[in-house]
Write a protein that holds these residues in place. Structure first.
Motif, PDB file in Angstrom:
ATOM      1  N   ILE A   8     -15.798  -4.728  -2.694  1.00 51.36           N
ATOM      2  CA  ILE A   8     -14.372  -4.720  -2.359  1.00 51.36           C
ATOM      3  C   ILE A   8     -13.540  -5.007  -3.604  1.00 51.36           C
ATOM      4  CG2 ILE A   8     -12.603  -5.915  -1.004  1.00 51.36           C
ATOM      5  CD1 ILE A   8     -15.222  -6.336   0.940  1.00 51.36           C
ATOM      6  N   ILE A  11     -13.121  -1.855  -5.464  1.00 49.35           N
ATOM      7  CA  ILE A  11     -12.112  -0.973  -4.866  1.00 49.35           C
ATOM      8  C   ILE A  11     -10.709  -1.447  -5.250  1.00 49.35           C
ATOM      9  CG2 ILE A  11     -11.153  -0.083  -2.703  1.00 49.35           C
ATOM     10  CD1 ILE A  11     -13.917  -0.484  -1.436  1.00 49.35           C
ATOM     11  N   VAL A  12     -10.475  -2.766  -5.096  1.00 47.83           N
ATOM     12  CA  VAL A  12      -9.147  -3.321  -5.378  1.00 47.83           C
ATOM     13  C   VAL A  12      -8.784  -3.124  -6.853  1.00 47.83           C
ATOM     14  CG1 VAL A  12      -7.808  -5.453  -5.456  1.00 47.83           C
ATOM     15  CG2 VAL A  12      -9.276  -4.992  -3.497  1.00 47.83           C
ATOM     16  N   LEU A  15      -8.101   0.592  -7.639  1.00 42.56           N
ATOM     17  CA  LEU A  15      -6.804   1.006  -7.068  1.00 42.56           C
ATOM     18  C   LEU A  15      -5.675   0.493  -7.951  1.00 42.56           C
ATOM     19  CD1 LEU A  15      -7.085   0.541  -3.196  1.00 42.56           C
ATOM     20  CD2 LEU A  15      -6.668   2.647  -4.449  1.00 42.56           C
ATOM     21  N   ILE A  19      -2.989   2.802 -10.090  1.00 41.49           N
ATOM     22  CA  ILE A  19      -1.551   2.732  -9.812  1.00 41.49           C
ATOM     23  C   ILE A  19      -0.809   2.130 -11.000  1.00 41.49           C
ATOM     24  CG2 ILE A  19       0.199   1.758  -8.293  1.00 41.49           C
ATOM     25  CD1 ILE A  19      -2.027   1.858  -6.073  1.00 41.49           C
TER      26      ILE A  19
ATOM     27  N   PHE B   4     -11.605  -3.900   6.423  1.00 44.83           N
ATOM     28  CA  PHE B   4     -11.294  -3.844   4.992  1.00 44.83           C
ATOM     29  C   PHE B   4     -10.620  -2.537   4.627  1.00 44.83           C
ATOM     30  CE2 PHE B   4     -14.536  -7.185   4.624  1.00 44.83           C
ATOM     31  CZ  PHE B   4     -13.758  -8.109   3.959  1.00 44.83           C
ATOM     32  N   LEU B   8      -7.022  -2.146   2.971  1.00 41.12           N
ATOM     33  CA  LEU B   8      -6.791  -1.418   1.722  1.00 41.12           C
ATOM     34  C   LEU B   8      -5.723  -0.349   1.893  1.00 41.12           C
ATOM     35  CD1 LEU B   8     -10.410  -1.059   0.366  1.00 41.12           C
ATOM     36  CD2 LEU B   8      -8.515  -2.264  -0.703  1.00 41.12           C
ATOM     37  N   MET B  11      -2.417  -1.825   1.964  1.00 40.46           N
ATOM     38  CA  MET B  11      -2.021  -2.230   0.615  1.00 40.46           C
ATOM     39  C   MET B  11      -1.419  -1.055  -0.137  1.00 40.46           C
ATOM     40  SD  MET B  11      -5.023  -4.685  -0.715  1.00 40.46           S
ATOM     41  CE  MET B  11      -4.601  -4.400  -2.409  1.00 40.46           C
ATOM     42  N   LEU B  12      -2.054   0.091   0.073  1.00 37.38           N
ATOM     43  CA  LEU B  12      -1.573   1.316  -0.577  1.00 37.38           C
ATOM     44  C   LEU B  12      -0.148   1.621  -0.129  1.00 37.38           C
ATOM     45  CD1 LEU B  12      -2.312   3.815  -2.292  1.00 37.38           C
ATOM     46  CD2 LEU B  12      -3.058   4.889  -0.186  1.00 37.38           C
ATOM     47  N   PHE B  15       2.411  -0.281  -1.976  1.00 36.96           N
ATOM     48  CA  PHE B  15       2.703   0.272  -3.298  1.00 36.96           C
ATOM     49  C   PHE B  15       3.692   1.431  -3.199  1.00 36.96           C
ATOM     50  CE2 PHE B  15      -1.202  -1.823  -4.815  1.00 36.96           C
ATOM     51  CZ  PHE B  15      -0.663  -2.410  -5.942  1.00 36.96           C
TER      52      PHE B  15
END
Lengths: 223, 72
Positions: A8, A11-12, A15, A19, B4, B8, B11-12, B15
């Motif tokens: 995880i 992934i975080v 990402l 970005i 999860f 996620l 969370m996207l 943004f």
């Protein structure tokens, strides 16, 4: 239970890299302009590759000390993912070079060193697959892997610093290829290091998946 | 695991929402939302989608292998 928090985290972190890597303000250096953002994607390939082949080296040494089949599988699969990342690093570097140095291949010492190092790692797989005796294969592969690592380090880290290079950190060029001191702008550092960790964790994830498949296959073969 | 993935994804969304906020500061009719700042947010959306897609793929692979390990 199998630990998965680091997956995880990967992934975080990636990402965040994808970005923030495109959106943060970056310094203008030379003719790089926006391509300096490649630092968040191209360079972590090599840092990740270095970490993965180092893990491979450790397992090769462990295998020579105690010939457990698991160590051999770990060493091979980490070297495999490392090599894939190296190839990606080389290709992304060539794309970047084409637009900032004028040509995809400039015979830059670091480019040459990286290409030779990759060929040495390819030879590792050729050598490994050429043997059918499992015990012999494991031992010869482990010895060769240690040799490959200690050729690889001078090829990409020592030689490029001793001669003139287009990469940062060469003779007469500013900056440190290891990103010590002030050579990495602080705003870039907040994306760069998470990127390195994220890619390394992703590489580890893929490697462990391959290790698990290989272990399952071996179980099937020998039972 | 499903939890999860939803986390996620949300969370996207955060943004994207912040992206829109900054865009509104200098909004014109043609360059708002994902179209602001030379449409760079479109690229961000694309590469993040690819990244998420790859992660969904690798998570499914991981779970398939786990299932095989349980059976053997």
């Amino acid at each position: 239970m199998r630990q998965y928090w680091w997956k995880i985290l990967s992934i975080v972190l990636l990402l965040y890299t994808f970005i923030a890597g495109l959106l943060i303000k970056v310094p203008t250096i030379g003719n790089l302009y926006e391509t300096i953002r490649n630092l968040f994607f191209h360079v972590p390939m090599w840092f990740g590759q270095l970490i993965l082949v180092t893990v491979s080296l450790v397992y090769s040494i462990m295998y020579l000390r105690k010939p457990k089949p698991h160590y051999d599988i770990m060493a091979t699969e980490f070297a495999r993912t490392g090599s894939v990342m190296g190839v990606l690093g080389l290709i992304t570097g060539m794309i970047w070079a084409n637009y900032t140095w004028g040509a995809p291949w400039n015979n830059d010492p670091k480019q040459l060193g990286a290409a030779i190092a990759l060929l040495i790692y390819l030879a590792y797989f050729v050598l490994r697959n050429s043997m059918t005796d499992l015990d012999k294969r494991g031992r010869v592969a482990a010895v060769y892997n240690i040799f490959a690592y200690f050729i690889y380090i001078p090829m990409i880290m020592v030689l490029p610093r001793m001669v003139e290079s287009l990469h940062p950190g060469g003779k007469g060029v500013e900056g440190n290829p290891g990103f010590g001191g002030d050579s990495l702008d602080p705003t870039m550092r907040v994306v760069f290091w998470p990127a390195v960790l994220g890619w390394t964790l992703l590489g580890t994830w893929i490697s462990t998946l391959n290790v698990r498949i290989k272990t399952l296959e071996d179980k099937k073969h020998f039972s | 695991m499903k939890k999860f993935i939803t986390t996620l994804l949300s969370m996207l969304l955060v943004f994207i929402a912040t992206a829109q906020d900054t865009a509104n500061d200098t909004a014109t009719a043609q360059s708002t939302g994902l179209r602001a700042d030379g449409k760079i947010y479109v690229v961000v959306a694309v590469i993040v989608t690819i990244l998420l897609g790859l992660y969904v793929y690798i998570i499914r692979l991981d779970r398939k292998i786990s299932k095989l390990e349980k059976h053997s």
